[in-house]
Design an enzyme around this catalytic site. Structure first.
Site, PDB file in Angstrom:
ATOM      1  N   SER A  64       1.127  -1.099   0.231  1.00  0.00           N
ATOM      2  CA  SER A  64      -0.261   0.266  -0.080  1.00  0.00           C
ATOM      3  C   SER A  64       0.821   1.116   0.215  1.00  0.00           C
ATOM      4  O   SER A  64       1.708   1.345   0.442  1.00  0.00           O
ATOM      5  CB  SER A  64      -1.145   0.195   1.420  1.00  0.00           C
ATOM      6  N   TYR A  91      -2.204  -0.915  10.425  1.00  0.00           N
ATOM      7  CA  TYR A  91      -1.923  -1.267   9.439  1.00  0.00           C
ATOM      8  C   TYR A  91      -1.088  -0.834   7.962  1.00  0.00           C
ATOM      9  O   TYR A  91      -0.486  -1.509   7.709  1.00  0.00           O
ATOM     10  CB  TYR A  91      -3.499  -1.032   8.457  1.00  0.00           C
TER      11      TYR A  91
HETATM   12  N1  LIG Z   1      -7.884  -0.590  -1.816  1.00  0.00           N
HETATM   13  C1  LIG Z   1      -8.095  -0.001  -1.225  1.00  0.00           C
HETATM   14  O1  LIG Z   1      -7.862   1.094  -1.160  1.00  0.00           O
HETATM   15  C2  LIG Z   1      -6.631  -0.402  -0.588  1.00  0.00           C
HETATM   16  C3  LIG Z   1      -5.090   0.522  -1.101  1.00  0.00           C
HETATM   17  C4  LIG Z   1      -3.998  -0.200  -0.885  1.00  0.00           C
HETATM   18  C5  LIG Z   1      -3.993  -1.394  -0.286  1.00  0.00           C
HETATM   19  N2  LIG Z   1      -4.980  -2.736  -0.267  1.00  0.00           N
HETATM   20  C6  LIG Z   1      -4.292  -3.972  -0.360  1.00  0.00           C
HETATM   21  O2  LIG Z   1      -5.174  -4.810  -1.641  1.00  0.00           O
HETATM   22  C7  LIG Z   1      -5.199  -5.855  -1.179  1.00  0.00           C
HETATM   23  C8  LIG Z   1      -6.825  -6.002  -1.851  1.00  0.00           C
HETATM   24  O3  LIG Z   1      -7.857  -5.611  -0.933  1.00  0.00           O
HETATM   25  P1  LIG Z   1      -9.139  -5.022  -1.464  1.00  0.00           P
HETATM   26  O4  LIG Z   1      -8.891  -3.550  -1.516  1.00  0.00           O
HETATM   27  O5  LIG Z   1      -9.186  -5.427  -2.703  1.00  0.00           O
HETATM   28  O6  LIG Z   1      -9.757  -5.545  -0.458  1.00  0.00           O
HETATM   29  P2  LIG Z   1     -11.561  -6.552  -0.409  1.00  0.00           P
HETATM   30  O7  LIG Z   1     -12.310  -6.536  -1.047  1.00  0.00           O
HETATM   31  O8  LIG Z   1     -12.019  -6.255   1.053  1.00  0.00           O
HETATM   32  O9  LIG Z   1     -10.744  -7.734  -0.313  1.00  0.00           O
HETATM   33  C9  LIG Z   1     -10.079  -8.472   0.641  1.00  0.00           C
HETATM   34  C10 LIG Z   1      -9.646 -10.179  -0.063  1.00  0.00           C
HETATM   35  O10 LIG Z   1      -9.290 -10.467   0.881  1.00  0.00           O
HETATM   36  C11 LIG Z   1      -9.972 -11.721   0.984  1.00  0.00           C
HETATM   37  N3  LIG Z   1      -9.788 -12.332   2.241  1.00  0.00           N
HETATM   38  C12 LIG Z   1     -10.058 -10.779   3.852  1.00  0.00           C
HETATM   39  N4  LIG Z   1      -9.584 -12.022   4.460  1.00  0.00           N
HETATM   40  C13 LIG Z   1      -8.903 -13.374   4.428  1.00  0.00           C
HETATM   41  C14 LIG Z   1      -8.723 -13.999   5.502  1.00  0.00           C
HETATM   42  N5  LIG Z   1      -8.749 -14.429   6.959  1.00  0.00           N
HETATM   43  N6  LIG Z   1      -8.345 -15.501   4.496  1.00  0.00           N
HETATM   44  C15 LIG Z   1      -8.759 -15.732   3.373  1.00  0.00           C
HETATM   45  N7  LIG Z   1      -9.330 -14.544   2.230  1.00  0.00           N
HETATM   46  C16 LIG Z   1      -9.119 -12.547   3.631  1.00  0.00           C
HETATM   47  C17 LIG Z   1     -11.407 -11.162   0.895  1.00  0.00           C
HETATM   48  O11 LIG Z   1     -11.723 -12.386   0.919  1.00  0.00           O
HETATM   49  P3  LIG Z   1     -13.040 -13.900   1.738  1.00  0.00           P
HETATM   50  O12 LIG Z   1     -13.929 -12.498   2.818  1.00  0.00           O
HETATM   51  O13 LIG Z   1     -14.069 -14.079   0.951  1.00  0.00           O
HETATM   52  O14 LIG Z   1     -12.547 -14.362   2.279  1.00  0.00           O
HETATM   53  C18 LIG Z   1     -10.974 -10.490  -0.089  1.00  0.00           C
HETATM   54  O15 LIG Z   1     -10.983 -11.297  -1.330  1.00  0.00           O
HETATM   55  C19 LIG Z   1      -4.950  -6.266   0.436  1.00  0.00           C
HETATM   56  O16 LIG Z   1      -3.448  -6.619   0.906  1.00  0.00           O
HETATM   57  C20 LIG Z   1      -5.233  -4.147   1.289  1.00  0.00           C
HETATM   58  O17 LIG Z   1      -4.297  -4.660   2.000  1.00  0.00           O
HETATM   59  C21 LIG Z   1      -6.233  -2.049  -0.672  1.00  0.00           C
END
Ligand SMILES: NC(=O)c1ccc[n+]([C@@H]2O[C@H](COP(=O)([O-])OP(=O)(O)OC[C@H]3O[C@@H](n4cnc5c(N)ncnc54)[C@H](OP(=O)(O)O)[C@@H]3O)[C@@H](O)[C@H]2O)c1
Length: 266
Positions: free
Chosen positions: A137, A150
């Site tokens: 991130s 985080y």
């Molecule tokens: N969106 C942003 O602004 C942003 C910015 C910087 C970095 N990121 C990073 O991007 C990555 C993806 O996040 P996203 O933004 O796409 O959010 P998201 O839509 O909430 O997706 C998160 C994914 O991780 C899975 N997950 C969560 N807890 C889990 C667990 N205990 N075991 C297995 N799978 C799990 C969720 O699926 P289930 O609930 O089905 O398990 C979902 O598929 C993360 O690493 C996040 O830190 C996001």
């Protein structure tokens, strides 16, 4: 045929990686907790692209459920690309954080991410090829902006990637850290935040498409929202200068106890 294993494929960034890699003809292994969402995505992508898709429903913070995913990374058909994307956030002050929630965050963002990379990299190094995409991130650069742990977990993911690259690039393995800014996904609501209060949101398809341009260029660090690459290059150059001054056998002059202080202490 090349196979990619994507964690956190049930929504957001991981689901878009699944769509884009399937469109490129990759077979996929989709991992997350929500089995029904993974199965629906698998069906969609098999129909659209004729690729083979496995689904592993697993909670990556539970050792017994992480283990089959680690086993899959070590087994055949070989995994050529690991998209180490599953992650979550935790809104709120460090001082007020629930220890159980902090532990879960560390288990997912740090421990699982590390162990998945470890399981994948052994075969990749043996074969002399393969790739790991670690989703970090841009908050790694702004730890003061969001209180709590985080940003620290994402800083870890970035430095792990840099360290890994130093180790495995010469062995034919490519590693990339992707540093999104705020991206429109479910993470805000899941972390106890409110997406309507987040400024400058990037659409998730734009984020992943840009990250894949960085992947195709074999960038080590890809920061899709950063307009001027020279900013990153200047930061890296300054880091090199700083690091080169950090490994001396004597403390810097400004930390030496002066004669006056010694007299006072005796
Ligand atoms: N969106 C942003 O602004 C942003 C910015 C910087 C970095 N990121 C990073 O991007 C990555 C993806 O996040 P996203 O933004 O796409 O959010 P998201 O839509 O909430 O997706 C998160 C994914 O991780 C899975 N997950 C969560 N807890 C889990 C667990 N205990 N075991 C297995 N799978 C799990 C969720 O699926 P289930 O609930 O089905 O398990 C979902 O598929 C993360 O690493 C996040 O830190 C996001």
């Amino acid at each position: 045929m090349t196979t990619a294993l994507i964690t956190g494929a049930s929504s957001g960034i991981g689901a878009v990686y699944a769509r884009r890699l399937a469109a490129r003809g990759y077979d996929l292994v989709l991992v997350a907790r929500a089995a029904s969402r993974l199965k629906a995505l698998a069906e969609e992508l098999r129909d659209a692209h004729g690729v083979t898709i496995e689904v592993i429903a697993a909670d990556l913070v539970v050792d017994l459920e992480l283990e089959p995913v680690l086993q899959r990374l070590r087994s055949n058909p070989q995994i050529d690309i690991l998209v180490n994307n599953a992650g979550t956030g935790l809104i709120g002050d460090f001082a007020a954080a629930d220890p159980a929630k902090m532990t879960n965050l560390l288990r997912l963002n740090v421990v699982a991410t590390t162990m998945l990379a470890s399981a994948a990299i052994i075969g990749m190094v043996e074969r002399g090829n393969g790739a790991i995409i670690n989703v970090a991130s841009a908050l790694a650069f702004q730890p003061e902006y969001l209180r709590g742990i985080y940003a620290a977990t994402k800083s870890y993911v970035m430095t792990l990637t840099q360290s890994l690259a130093a180790e495995v690039t010469s062995k034919g393995v490519y590693v990339q850290a992707v540093l999104p800014g705020a991206t429109r996904t479910e993470i805000f609501e899941r972390s106890g935040g409110d997406i309507s209060k987040v400024a400058n949101l990037m659409e998730v398809e734009d984020l992943v498409d840009a990250a894949l341009v960085g992947f195709d260029r074999k960038e080590l660090i890809t920061i899709p929202p950063l307009p001027d690459l020279a900013t990153w290059e200047a930061f890296e150059q300054a880091r090199g200068v700083l690091a080169s001054g950090c490994f001396n056998s004597q403390p810097a002059a400004r930390y030496r106890i002066g004669q006056r202080d010694l007299r006072r202490d005796s």
